[in-house]
Design a protein around this motif. Structure first.
Motif, short mmCIF file in Angstrom:
data_model
loop_
_atom_site.label_atom_id
_atom_site.label_comp_id
_atom_site.label_asym_id
_atom_site.label_seq_id
_atom_site.Cartn_x
_atom_site.Cartn_y
_atom_site.Cartn_z
N ARG A 14 -18.06 19.07 -15.11
CA ARG A 14 -18.44 17.81 -14.48
C ARG A 14 -18.25 17.88 -12.97
O ARG A 14 -18.95 18.60 -12.28
CB ARG A 14 -17.65 16.67 -15.12
N TRP A 15 -17.26 17.15 -12.44
CA TRP A 15 -17.23 16.98 -10.99
C TRP A 15 -16.68 18.19 -10.23
O TRP A 15 -16.91 18.33 -9.04
CB TRP A 15 -16.44 15.72 -10.62
N ILE A 16 -15.98 19.08 -10.91
CA ILE A 16 -15.47 20.27 -10.22
C ILE A 16 -15.38 21.43 -11.19
O ILE A 16 -15.12 21.26 -12.38
CB ILE A 16 -14.07 19.99 -9.59
N GLY A 17 -15.67 22.62 -10.67
CA GLY A 17 -15.50 23.85 -11.43
C GLY A 17 -14.92 24.90 -10.51
O GLY A 17 -14.90 24.74 -9.28
N PHE A 18 -14.41 25.99 -11.07
CA PHE A 18 -13.85 27.04 -10.23
C PHE A 18 -13.94 28.39 -10.93
O PHE A 18 -13.97 28.48 -12.16
CB PHE A 18 -12.39 26.73 -9.85
N THR A 19 -14.04 29.42 -10.10
CA THR A 19 -14.03 30.80 -10.56
C THR A 19 -12.93 31.52 -9.80
O THR A 19 -12.71 31.26 -8.61
CB THR A 19 -15.38 31.48 -10.30
N GLY A 79 -11.38 34.79 -14.15
CA GLY A 79 -11.16 33.50 -14.81
C GLY A 79 -12.10 32.46 -14.27
O GLY A 79 -12.70 32.63 -13.20
N ARG A 80 -12.23 31.37 -15.02
CA ARG A 80 -13.02 30.24 -14.57
C ARG A 80 -12.57 29.00 -15.33
O ARG A 80 -11.88 29.09 -16.33
CB ARG A 80 -14.51 30.46 -14.74
N GLY A 81 -12.98 27.84 -14.82
CA GLY A 81 -12.60 26.60 -15.47
C GLY A 81 -13.15 25.41 -14.72
O GLY A 81 -14.03 25.54 -13.86
N GLY A 82 -12.61 24.23 -15.03
CA GLY A 82 -13.07 23.03 -14.37
C GLY A 82 -12.90 21.81 -15.25
O GLY A 82 -12.29 21.87 -16.32
N ALA A 83 -13.46 20.70 -14.79
CA ALA A 83 -13.41 19.43 -15.52
C ALA A 83 -14.65 19.31 -16.39
O ALA A 83 -15.75 19.67 -15.99
CB ALA A 83 -13.33 18.27 -14.53
N TYR A 84 -14.47 18.78 -17.59
CA TYR A 84 -15.59 18.66 -18.54
C TYR A 84 -15.29 17.52 -19.51
O TYR A 84 -14.27 16.83 -19.39
CB TYR A 84 -15.80 19.97 -19.29
N SER A 85 -16.18 17.31 -20.48
CA SER A 85 -16.00 16.27 -21.48
C SER A 85 -15.98 16.88 -22.87
O SER A 85 -16.76 17.80 -23.17
CB SER A 85 -17.13 15.24 -21.41
N ILE A 86 -15.12 16.36 -23.73
CA ILE A 86 -15.09 16.71 -25.14
C ILE A 86 -15.80 15.60 -25.91
O ILE A 86 -15.52 14.42 -25.69
CB ILE A 86 -13.64 16.87 -25.64
#
Length: 378
Positions: A273-278, A289-296
């Protein structure tokens, strides 16, 4: 049908031999122990799920990575997981739906993809991660991102770079700029931004998007450049949140971590969603690695915010991390079991001799009352 040569493995798969196999296990255990110390509890989803269910929790890219086969029991199509994040989301939305939020979960295990990339040809990888479910606030993102950085640093990773992205920023900007940017469609804009084609944007009547290309780079400068755009209040607030994340990273890690920002990067972030990162590091090939904000998505269709990260252990092993050298002591035939027990408690690896020869790899010999270094290990 051509016979398969003995020992040959399918493309993208490999055997881990000593000491790399032990290094992979050591790294996984260390990463999971670190996130566990911050309150993240371990879950262990299955390697295989129903294809329809698993595909529904993956982005477009993830669906393409599914290796499918027919279950001889149920006759349904099954798929091997290419990623564990969606599985953790399923667990949180079903079996752990009654647990108070925020819910902190951790996981680790093998994932398998249909094919590798040119930069990362491996199809089977070890993935370790953590998910904070029920929140996607600045505080939640800061917790998860600093946890990932700290876990990697403890594992011996140096020269870390956090590459931030704003997955929905361009789409939201297109909605706000629909009038002054009469380009064919959003997909065209995104393709031109992917190609960093500033001239193409100008030719298509979308020159307003050109500053997004120039903004990519060190986070502070990128945020300053984006802040000079005519943004709607919601996107200005989002940039302020990203600035808070960057400031928290700097406060927690000093000069040890570089932080960059590319507002147009979206590949691999389809469900963020509003932010992701690698995450990248010196001496490690590709992303680690990677990640961020999302919805379940819950069974009733309700959406729950979450933020998390996944780390890929294999690149760390290939870079030489996780290998722990320990002395190995030979126990001659007839050595009492109590002696071996005591030496192992003291930290030795004991290798029992089966005949008069010294087992390979030993650094010492037990003489009956002392550990004697073998030649070359004094």
């Amino acid at each position: 049908m051509t016979d398969i040569t003995a020992g040959l493995l399918p493309e993208g798969l490999r055997d881990r031999l000593p000491p790399q196999a032990a290094a992979a296990e050591h790294l996984m255990r260390g990463l999971l122990d670190h996130v566990a110390s911050h309150g993240y509890e371990r879950v262990q989803p299955p390697l295989v799920e129903f294809e329809e269910s698993l595909a529904g929790r993956l982005g477009v890219t993830g669906r393409q990575e599914l290796l499918r086969f027919t279950d001889p029991v149920s006759r349904h199509t099954l798929a091997l997981r290419p990623d564990m994040t969606g599985q953790v989301g399923r667990i949180a939305a079903t079996r752990l739906a009654h647990i108070p939020r925020p819910l902190r979960l951790a996981y680790g295990g093998a994932v398998l993809r249909v094919k590798g990339s040119q930069l990362r040809p491996e199809r089977e990888m070890l993935q370790v991660g953590a998910e904070l479910i029920g929140r996607d606030s600045v505080a939640a993102v800061v917790e998860v991102l600093t946890l990932a950085v700290a876990a990697l640093t403890r594992a011996g990773v140096t020269g870390l770079t956090v590459d931030l992205t704003l997955p929905s920023f361009v789409a939201d900007l297109a909605a706000a700029w629909a009038g002054p940017a009469p380009i064919a469609d959003l997909a065209t804009v995104e393709d031109l931004l992917d190609a960093k084609d500033s001239a193409g944007l100008a030719a298509g009547g979308a020159s307003l998007y050109q500053p997004l290309i120039a903004a990519a780079g060190p986070a502070a400068a990128a945020l300053a450049a984006l802040g000079r755009l005519d943004l709607p209040p919601a996107l200005a607030d989002r940039l302020a949140d990203v600035a808070d994340v960057v400031a928290a990273l700097a406060a927690g890690n000093g000069e040890g971590v570089a932080v960059t920002l590319d507002p147009t990067e979206r590949h691999g972030f389809e469900y963020q969603r509003w932010i992701g990162f690698t995450l990248f590091a010196d001496g490690v090939r590709g992303e680690i690695g990677r990640g961020g904000a999302y919805s379940i998505v819950h069974p009733d269709g309700a959406r729950e915010p979450a933020v998390g990260f996944s780390l890929y252990v294999d690149g760390l092993v290939d870079a030489g991390l996780g290998i722990v050298a320990r002395d190995r002591i030979m126990l001659s035939l007839g050595t009492p079991a109590s002696v071996g027990d005591r030496l192992r408690r003291e930290g030795w690896i004991t290798v029992a001799a089966l005949d008069g020869d010294t087992p390979a790899g030993c650094t010492h010999r037990w003489t009956g009352d002392t550990a004697e270094p073998l030649e070359g290990h004094a």
